[in-house]
Design an enzyme around this catalytic site. Structure first.
Site, PDB file in Angstrom:
ATOM      1  N   GLU A  92       0.689 -82.659  -3.877  1.00 44.31           N
ATOM      2  CA  GLU A  92       2.369 -83.159  -4.398  1.00 44.31           C
ATOM      3  C   GLU A  92       3.338 -82.735  -5.949  1.00 44.31           C
ATOM      4  O   GLU A  92       4.185 -82.578  -6.027  1.00 44.31           O
ATOM      5  CB  GLU A  92       3.170 -84.101  -3.970  1.00 44.31           C
ATOM      6  CG  GLU A  92       2.938 -84.292  -2.689  1.00 44.31           C
ATOM      7  CD  GLU A  92       3.935 -85.991  -2.075  1.00 44.31           C
ATOM      8  OE1 GLU A  92       4.639 -85.963  -3.028  1.00 44.31           O
ATOM      9  OE2 GLU A  92       4.118 -85.652  -0.570  1.00 44.31           O
ATOM     10  N   GLY A  93       2.182 -82.348  -7.050  1.00 41.58           N
ATOM     11  CA  GLY A  93       2.690 -82.555  -7.934  1.00 41.58           C
ATOM     12  C   GLY A  93       2.764 -83.815  -9.299  1.00 41.58           C
ATOM     13  O   GLY A  93       3.474 -84.145 -10.246  1.00 41.58           O
TER      14      GLY A  93
END
Length: 348
Positions: free
Chosen positions: A312-313
């Site tokens: 997801e970062g």
């Protein structure tokens, strides 16, 4: 397809930055990795006074054909679309970390197997409704791969024009650790068995089966270059990550590299243009099995080691405050002269 990223090789500026750092009110080298980070960012921006502007995280989402069979993924493919809705509703970890650190968050539909409402607050860059199953055929065509590069590059150019100079990348796609493992094996020449991990939570038997399936896939194809490898093994979100990294480097942005999937995209990007590495800051060391070997291959030193393996970062979002801190101390911390502190202190 050309990428005009230039290498960073300004030894005179690097020496000036180091001199500026050494005159701060601290012992020599006392801020450790932050000193190296400040120097790198100054060199990227070609200035003694760098700044971080409108830091952003872009999360690319896409589905993978292999996930429809459920052989390499403990969660069904539908979770990709469900998580995109979760991102939009603000309920995911990346939302929390982006809000905490005041980051601009963008969600991109690169190729989710779902039709989202037009009014949904996402960027629609869909190439197709998921990739092909590479057990049977290449994941995408070369044309689709090039289209993914172009679309993500346009997204990055728009963000740059809006004022972003620091960008982190994330991803969502059930089955994408399988694609990343295949890409890792191709670009690093590390045996596929050493590239395959638990992904979103496979048990030992699940990992063994995943290794067997991906070993058969890897033997099936013989890509001649990075673009071919991405089109055969990649996902639409990974192809877009690769294109985004190439464009961000071309625009001389600070690129925050997240975990296993994003680093797989970077392996492809640096095979296309080695100079992209000059613009990359490695956020963290993921707990996904192959990531530490990827980092070793790239001779990369990550900022954090928190045992993350979410994607997801999230690692990038947590690392950006350290990037900001390195710039802030370089610009705002007193020197021995301005603070009236004896320079003998710096040798302590």
């Amino acid at each position: 397809m050309t990428h005009t990223t230039v290498p960073i090789n300004n030894s005179e500026l690097k020496l000036e930055l180091q001199k500026k750092i050494d005159l701060k009110t601290k012992p020599m080298g006392a801020l450790g990795i932050l000193e190296h980070l400040a120097t790198k960012i100054g060199c990227i921006q070609n200035t003694l006074n760098p700044k971080i502007s409108s830091p952003s995280i872009v999360v690319f989402a896409g589905d993978h054909g292999i996930a429809t069979k459920g052989e390499v993924n403990p969660f069904p493919q539908e979770v990709t679309a469900q998580m995109v809705y979760n991102f939009v509703n603000g309920g995911a970890a990346i939302n929390i970390f982006s809000n905490t650190n005041k980051l601009n968050l963008k969600i991109v539909d690169a190729g989710v197997n779902h039709t989202f409402p037009e009014a949904l607050d996402i960027i629609n860059a869909k190439i197709d409704f998921g990739t092909n199953n590479y057990q049977e055929a290449p994941a995408m065509t070369l044309t689709q791969c090039e289209k993914a590069f172009k679309k993500s590059g346009d997204i990055i150019s728009k963000l740059k024009n809006e004022g972003t100079n620091t960008i982190g990348f994330g991803e969502m796609g059930i089955g994408n650790t399988s694609s990343a493992a295949l890409l890792m094996a191709y670009f690093t020449e590390i045996p596929i068995s050493e590239c395959v991990g638990a992904g979103t939570g496979l048990n030992k038997e699940g990992i063994r089966k995943k290794q067997q399936i991906l070993s058969e896939v890897f033997k099936k194809y013989h890509p001649k270059n990075a673009l071919e490898a991405m089109s055969i093994f990649g996902g639409f979100e990974i192809a877009m990550l690769c294109g985004a990294i190439l464009k961000a480097a071309e625009l001389k942005m600070i690129i925050i590299i997240d975990g296993f999937i994003v680093t797989a995209a970077l392996l492809a990007a640096q095979a296309i243009n080695r100079n992209v590495l000059d613009y990359c800051v490695f956020a963290h060391n993921s707990n996904e099995k192959g990531h530490i070997k990827m980092l070793g291959f790239l001779k990369a030193k990550p900022l954090l080691s928190l045992g993350l393996r979410l994607g997801e970062g999230t690692g990038a979002a947590l690392a950006i405050p350290l990037v900001q801190a390195s710039v802030n101390f370089l610009n705002n911390m007193a020197s021995f002269d301005t603070a009236g502190v004896s320079e003998e202190t710096k040798t302590i």
